[in-house]
Design an enzyme around this catalytic site. Sequence first.
Site, PDB file in Angstrom:
ATOM      1  N   ASP A  34     -26.612 -12.246 149.077  1.00 39.58           N
ATOM      2  CA  ASP A  34     -26.156 -13.266 150.014  1.00 39.58           C
ATOM      3  C   ASP A  34     -24.632 -13.227 150.128  1.00 39.58           C
ATOM      4  O   ASP A  34     -24.026 -12.173 149.943  1.00 39.58           O
ATOM      5  CB  ASP A  34     -26.631 -14.647 149.532  1.00 39.58           C
ATOM      6  CG  ASP A  34     -26.956 -15.587 150.678  1.00 39.58           C
ATOM      7  OD1 ASP A  34     -26.000 -16.053 151.336  1.00 39.58           O
ATOM      8  OD2 ASP A  34     -28.135 -15.854 150.913  1.00 39.58           O
ATOM      9  N   HIS A  75     -23.800 -20.505 150.809  1.00 39.44           N
ATOM     10  CA  HIS A  75     -25.236 -20.301 150.959  1.00 39.44           C
ATOM     11  C   HIS A  75     -25.882 -19.684 149.715  1.00 39.44           C
ATOM     12  O   HIS A  75     -26.916 -20.164 149.224  1.00 39.44           O
ATOM     13  CB  HIS A  75     -25.457 -19.419 152.186  1.00 39.44           C
ATOM     14  CG  HIS A  75     -26.850 -19.370 152.691  1.00 39.44           C
ATOM     15  ND1 HIS A  75     -27.680 -18.287 152.470  1.00 39.44           N
ATOM     16  CD2 HIS A  75     -27.583 -20.249 153.420  1.00 39.44           C
ATOM     17  CE1 HIS A  75     -28.847 -18.497 153.052  1.00 39.44           C
ATOM     18  NE2 HIS A  75     -28.816 -19.681 153.643  1.00 39.44           N
ATOM     19  N   SER A 109     -34.377 -20.355 154.328  1.00 36.56           N
ATOM     20  CA  SER A 109     -33.377 -19.927 153.349  1.00 36.56           C
ATOM     21  C   SER A 109     -33.636 -20.528 151.982  1.00 36.56           C
ATOM     22  O   SER A 109     -33.312 -19.929 150.959  1.00 36.56           O
ATOM     23  CB  SER A 109     -31.964 -20.337 153.804  1.00 36.56           C
ATOM     24  OG  SER A 109     -31.485 -19.474 154.789  1.00 36.56           O
TER      25      SER A 109
END
Length: 403
Positions: A132, A173, A362
Site C-alpha cells: 500500500d 491508507h 479496502s
Amino acid sequence: SVGELIVRFRSGSSTQARAAVVRRLGLTRVRRFAFSARTYLYRAVAPLDELRAIERLSASSLVEWAAPSFLRTRARRWIPNDPLFGQQWHLRNVGQRSGKAGEDIDVTTVWDQTVDGVPLRGSPYEVIAIADDGLEIAHPDLAPNVVPGRSWDWADGDADPSPSRSSSAAQWHGTACAGVAAARGGNGLGVSGAAPSAGLIGYRFLIDGVDSDAVEAEALAAVRPDAGNRDIVDVSSNSWGPLDDRHLEAPGPLTEAALKDGVTNGRGGLGIVYVWAAGNGRAELDNVNYDGFANSRYTLAVGASTNLGRIAPYSEDGAALMVVAPSSDGVPGTLRDVLTTDLTGSAGYTSGDYYSGFGGTSSAAPLVSGVAALLLQADPSLTWRDVQAVLMTTAQKIEPGHK
C-alpha cells in the site's frame, strides 16, 4: 470423578419408590435442583461406585436419566483487553452501532483454540504483507507484530515503509489496513486485528496513486529487501487497483509474471495468498470483472457487507468475487464504519492514533487477510488454492435472494 451423580426421575414415580432404589445403591442425597423437576444430586460411597449406580439407575423404570457429575476443564473466553475492542463490531457484533448481532467474522471463538499449545491468533511465522502507501512500523499497536528488517519502501529505497507525515501527502491508507489485519490484540492498547499476533511487513509504493509495472511486480513478488521475503510472506493484502470506472485494465506483463511466480514458488512452493479488494464502484455500475488484478486466477477478490449483514452499497458484483467481509455501510455519519489504527499524532485521518471511519473493500480485504493468516497457523501445509477453497466453502450467504 468426584463420586457424584445426577438423577432425574420419571413423572409419576413416588417419593417412597425413589428413596428405596437410592437406598439399595448406597447413595446419599446431596440436594435437589429447583430449576429441573424431580432431579437430584447424589454421592456414592466410593468414586467408582457412581458408575455402577448409574448403570443400575438407567435400567430402572423409575429413572428418566442418570449421569456422572464429572469435573471438567474449562477455559475462559479470550476477549482482548484493548479499550476500543468493544467498538470493533466487525470482529464481534453484539448490536453496537445499531448493527445486527452476529454479523461479524466470528473470530473470537477461533482465538480460544490452540495449535500445538499456541493460541490461534496468528504468530510471527504467519506474515501479512500490506502492499500500500506505507505502514507506520513504530505505531505502538502495530510495532509488536512488525517483522524487523523485512519491509521495503520503493519511494525512499530503504527498509522503513513508514509513510510521509506531511498533511498534504495523505498516506494513511496502509496503516489503517494493517490495523484491520493484525493490530496487536491483548496489549491494553487501542484495537485488535483479525490475527492479533500475526507478523506484519509493509511494502510502500503507492505514492500519489501512481506506480509502474516494475514496482508493482516487485511488491507482489516479495523480493525486497531480498529474495528471501518470498518464503517469509504468507499473505499479500492489497487494497488498491485500477479506477472504478468500468474500464477494463489488466496488470502489466511483469506484474502478471510476479503473481504467477508468487503462487508457484512463494511460501516454499505452497504459494503466497494474494487477497484483493474487489472495488467500490457499485454505484457507478462498475464490476469486479473489469479489474484485472482482482479477477486474476491468482488472487482472492473480497467484497464488503454491512453491520446489518447486507451487501454494502458500494461493493461491486462480478464472477470473480469470492467472498465478502464486514465493512462500512457507505453512509456518512452512521458510526457503522470500521475502527482501526491511524498514523500517530495529527498526521493521519484524524488527530488521534486510531480512526473510526475506515471502510470500503479496502477494509474488507485486510480483514480476510487476517483470517487467511489464522488458517495458515492452523494448517501451514495449505496451498494458496486451499485457502481460497476453505474460505469459499465455509462462507455463509448473507442475502439469500441476491444473485
